[in-house]
Each structure stands twice: as C-alpha cells, then as structure tokens.
Design a protein around this motif. Structure first.
Motif, short mmCIF file in Angstrom:
data_model
loop_
_atom_site.label_atom_id
_atom_site.label_comp_id
_atom_site.label_asym_id
_atom_site.label_seq_id
_atom_site.Cartn_x
_atom_site.Cartn_y
_atom_site.Cartn_z
N GLY A 48 -67.07 -25.42 -21.85
CA GLY A 48 -65.80 -26.12 -21.72
C GLY A 48 -65.92 -27.45 -21.00
O GLY A 48 -65.35 -28.45 -21.44
N LEU A 49 -66.65 -27.47 -19.90
CA LEU A 49 -66.79 -28.72 -19.15
C LEU A 49 -67.62 -29.75 -19.93
O LEU A 49 -67.32 -30.94 -19.88
CB LEU A 49 -67.41 -28.45 -17.78
CG LEU A 49 -66.49 -27.70 -16.80
CD1 LEU A 49 -67.25 -27.32 -15.54
CD2 LEU A 49 -65.26 -28.52 -16.47
N ARG A 50 -68.65 -29.31 -20.64
CA ARG A 50 -69.43 -30.23 -21.47
C ARG A 50 -68.53 -30.87 -22.53
O ARG A 50 -68.58 -32.09 -22.76
CB ARG A 50 -70.61 -29.52 -22.12
CG ARG A 50 -71.54 -30.48 -22.87
CD ARG A 50 -72.77 -29.79 -23.41
NE ARG A 50 -73.65 -29.45 -22.30
CZ ARG A 50 -74.31 -28.30 -22.20
NH1 ARG A 50 -74.18 -27.38 -23.12
NH2 ARG A 50 -75.11 -28.08 -21.18
N ALA A 51 -67.69 -30.07 -23.18
CA ALA A 51 -66.77 -30.60 -24.19
C ALA A 51 -65.80 -31.60 -23.57
O ALA A 51 -65.51 -32.66 -24.15
CB ALA A 51 -66.00 -29.47 -24.86
N LEU A 52 -65.31 -31.30 -22.38
CA LEU A 52 -64.39 -32.20 -21.69
C LEU A 52 -65.08 -33.53 -21.37
O LEU A 52 -64.52 -34.61 -21.59
CB LEU A 52 -63.89 -31.53 -20.41
CG LEU A 52 -62.76 -32.21 -19.67
CD1 LEU A 52 -61.47 -32.14 -20.48
CD2 LEU A 52 -62.56 -31.55 -18.32
N LEU A 53 -66.30 -33.47 -20.87
CA LEU A 53 -67.05 -34.68 -20.53
C LEU A 53 -67.35 -35.51 -21.78
O LEU A 53 -67.24 -36.74 -21.76
CB LEU A 53 -68.35 -34.32 -19.81
CG LEU A 53 -68.18 -33.78 -18.39
CD1 LEU A 53 -69.48 -33.18 -17.89
CD2 LEU A 53 -67.68 -34.87 -17.46
N GLU A 54 -67.72 -34.85 -22.86
CA GLU A 54 -68.00 -35.58 -24.10
C GLU A 54 -66.74 -36.27 -24.61
O GLU A 54 -66.78 -37.40 -25.08
CB GLU A 54 -68.58 -34.65 -25.15
CG GLU A 54 -70.00 -34.23 -24.84
CD GLU A 54 -70.55 -33.18 -25.79
OE1 GLU A 54 -69.81 -32.69 -26.66
OE2 GLU A 54 -71.74 -32.84 -25.64
N THR A 55 -65.60 -35.59 -24.51
CA THR A 55 -64.34 -36.16 -24.95
C THR A 55 -63.98 -37.38 -24.10
O THR A 55 -63.47 -38.37 -24.61
CB THR A 55 -63.21 -35.11 -24.87
OG1 THR A 55 -63.56 -34.03 -25.74
CG2 THR A 55 -61.88 -35.68 -25.28
N ILE A 79 -71.98 -41.38 -17.16
CA ILE A 79 -72.30 -39.99 -16.82
C ILE A 79 -73.31 -39.43 -17.81
O ILE A 79 -73.09 -39.46 -19.01
CB ILE A 79 -71.02 -39.11 -16.84
CG1 ILE A 79 -70.02 -39.60 -15.79
CG2 ILE A 79 -71.38 -37.64 -16.60
CD1 ILE A 79 -68.69 -38.90 -15.85
N VAL A 80 -74.40 -38.93 -17.27
CA VAL A 80 -75.38 -38.22 -18.11
C VAL A 80 -74.90 -36.78 -18.19
O VAL A 80 -74.70 -36.12 -17.16
CB VAL A 80 -76.80 -38.29 -17.50
CG1 VAL A 80 -77.76 -37.43 -18.31
CG2 VAL A 80 -77.28 -39.72 -17.44
N ILE A 81 -74.69 -36.30 -19.40
CA ILE A 81 -74.20 -34.94 -19.59
C ILE A 81 -75.38 -34.04 -19.92
O ILE A 81 -76.02 -34.20 -20.95
CB ILE A 81 -73.16 -34.88 -20.73
CG1 ILE A 81 -72.00 -35.84 -20.43
CG2 ILE A 81 -72.65 -33.45 -20.92
CD1 ILE A 81 -71.06 -36.03 -21.59
N PRO A 82 -75.68 -33.09 -19.02
CA PRO A 82 -76.80 -32.17 -19.29
C PRO A 82 -76.60 -31.45 -20.62
O PRO A 82 -75.50 -31.01 -20.95
CB PRO A 82 -76.75 -31.19 -18.12
CG PRO A 82 -76.01 -31.92 -17.04
CD PRO A 82 -75.03 -32.80 -17.75
N GLY A 83 -77.68 -31.38 -21.38
CA GLY A 83 -77.62 -30.68 -22.65
C GLY A 83 -77.20 -31.55 -23.82
O GLY A 83 -77.05 -31.06 -24.93
#
Length: 173
Positions: free
Chosen positions: A146-153, A159-163
């Motif tokens: 959920g947090l990865r999706a939020l960050l990508e959006t 911000i470097v998003i892990p994964g």
C-alpha cells in the motif's frame, strides 16, 4: 473529529473505505512530521522543517538546478532560492556554476549538509523501526504494498522507492 471534516467531500472521496484511507494517511503524515521534528531537534534545532525538507530533497536529487529543486519541493523558485541561500550561509548547501553552462547554477549538499541529513534520517529510521517491530508480521506485507503504491502515485522524484527501478525518479536536470 476528523471524520466529519467538511473538506472530505471537496477532495472527491465518495466511499467510506477511501475516506478511511485518507484519514489514516493524514494521521500517518502527522506521525512522520512529529518524528522529523524530533529528529531535527536532536541534530540541529536551529533549522526549520522546511529547511530540512530542502536538504532531504537535495540529498535525494543529487546536484540540481534551482528550478528542478523548486519543482521537487512544490514551491516557486524565489521561495526555493531563499531557503537555499540560508542553507548556504550556514554551510549546508553549495551553489556552483554548471560544468555544462557557466550561466547555470547547480545546487548540492556540502559534506556537512549530507552528514546532517544522514543523522536526521537515521534518527527517524530508528523511530520507524520501533513502530514496525510492533506491527504483526502478517500486516507488514500489506503496508509495503500500500505505501509503495501511494509513493508511486505521489511521483516525488526526490524519493527512492525501495523495490522500484531507479528510472521511476525521472531526470533530475
């Protein structure tokens, strides 16, 4: 109570589940802001959270032009410049002529600025680790997704998003 906020309808959130997500993300945002304030106070209480945000953005972007930094911060160039000038005065940010074009100025963290960011982020990381330790393992995977999706959006290029791939960050100018 936040759940009865008149702003809720203004953002186009129609269903209760989405409203719950918005409320929880807002609460988590306040939590992270508090962690950031505490971490900054531990490391350098003379700086504001806005100045820390500028430093963290520069740390994430690498050397950039002022216009790019302003875009990443979501402010106009004059606001970004005022912050950069203050941070330059205290030895945390460096402004240099670009190697590509002498008329362009490139901003970067000084060694001292990079160390300050490292210390603040490490302090905040320790607080987050304590919180995560209290979350049941079966819930953690859902948080990551959920947090990865939020960050990508959000699309914050600093911000470097892990994964995710590095290309997600886009060109830094």
């Amino acid at each position: 109570m936040e759940g009865n906020s008149p702003v809720r309808g203004a953002v186009g959130v129609a269903d209760a589940e989405a409203d719950d997500v918005v409320s929880v993300v807002m609460a988590a945002s306040r939590l992270v802001m508090g962690m950031s304030a505490r971490a900054l106070a531990e490391v350098d209480e003379s700086l504001s959270l806005a100045q820390l945000r500028t430093l963290v953005a520069l740390e994430g972007c690498g050397p950039v032009k002022l216009a790019v930094l302003a875009e990443v911060l979501g402010v106009n160039s004059s606001t970004a410049l005022r912050s950069v000038m203050r941070l330059e005065q205290v030895g945390l940010v460096d402004r240099r002529a670009s190697e590509v074009s002498r008329r362009e100025v490139v901003l970067s963290l000084t060694g001292r600025g990079a160390e300050l960011v490292r210390q603040v982020l490490e302090h905040r990381r320790r607080e987050v680790e304590k919180l995560v330790d209290g979350v049941p393992p079966r819930v953690r995977a859902g948080l990551v997704t959920g947090l990865r999706a939020l960050l990508e959006t959000a699309g914050d290029r600093s911000i470097v998003i892990p994964g995710t791939t590095e290309e997600f960050r886009g060109g830094m100018g």
